[in-house]
Design an enzyme around this catalytic site. Sequence first.
Site, PDB file in Angstrom:
ATOM      1  CG  ASP A 109      -2.738  -1.275  11.679  1.00 18.68           C
ATOM      2  OD1 ASP A 109      -0.959  -1.515  10.889  1.00 18.68           O
ATOM      3  OD2 ASP A 109      -3.351  -0.801  10.959  1.00 18.68           O
ATOM      4  CD  GLU A 164      -0.296  -3.244  -1.510  1.00 20.56           C
ATOM      5  OE1 GLU A 164      -0.097  -3.332  -0.464  1.00 20.56           O
ATOM      6  OE2 GLU A 164      -0.986  -2.699  -1.772  1.00 20.56           O
TER       7      GLU A 164
END
Length: 364
Positions: free
Chosen positions: A222, A305
Amino acid sequence: MLPVSIQMRILWTLAMGTVFVVLLQYQSSGAWSQQQGQPVARPDLVAEDLVSMALSKVVVDESAGVSRDLLMGISRQIARYVVYSASCSNVGGGVFGNGVSGGGGYGGGPGMTTVEPSTVYVITPTYRRPEQVADLTRLAQTLMLVRDIHWLVVEDSHVKSPHLGVLLQSFGVRYNHLIAPMPERFKKIRGAKPKGVANRNRGLKWIRQNAVEGVVYFADDDNTYDVRLFNEMRNTQKVSMWPVGLCTRTGLSTPIVKNGQLVGFYDGWIAGRKFPVDMAGFAVSVKFLLERPNAQMPYKPGFEEDGFLRTLAPFEPHQIELKADNCTKILVWHTQTKKNEPSLNVDKEKYKNTNILSLKEIIV
């Protein structure tokens, strides 16, 4: 039988056109002009122009039974064939996109089976939702323009969706279709869930089993990507980073660079993270990853992350390779498609034997 002089002239003209085409394909294989930073024209059309230019320099004796139009037509067909053949030999798909099926075989034409060291392995988690097909189509259209790409599309499911398989095959991008459902224990927790973690770790597992060199990049379906980004990361030695636009209310997530040196991170949510960066803002060398067999993404919402980059130890922020012109350009945006509600059910009896039922299998 045409006179020998005419035959030689024809052969010379075709040879000249072929040389022009091969040189053009080599120059434009990256699909982007490095000097101008703008998309180049379609190679087959430019090749035809080059052939026309070459033919304009040739004197054709039409009284001998050879028309310039006939010669032009033959030469243009050869130009198209040479460009197509050259593009098919490019394992990453190049300008035309030579796809590879999820099982590892080639689809859409002949091609080499080896992967060049500069391959960018793009790991994309995905799940069935109203926006899925639109998002994957947008991302695929970008990847079609990039050479040496291997797309790992990892579905959050216990079984492969046949519709997704057909969609991926249609794009003509080298890919593998994998599955990795979120563990059940995380589906039941309240609040934020570690979405896409199982998918990304499955992609990392595939890379460890199948790759020896190249670059790994986590590309959510997205987001919006500038094709230049993939060439920016291509020569990553360890870990490279760059800015990501539209992240939280701060507007972006990026390394802070002063006098050409990394001095910190700018992000809407630092939260004590050692590497407060967005998922779309970094890439890792395959070789560097393989030297760290335990590196993986943690099931910790908000810290995926940072947790992954920490598992690449020994690795410190000062070793980060700054890309996108020392982090002064934005080549990826965290746009996120507007969430849609599932569509209304269709009266199957009313629309029996019409196209509506088959279209509803695509639209959630």
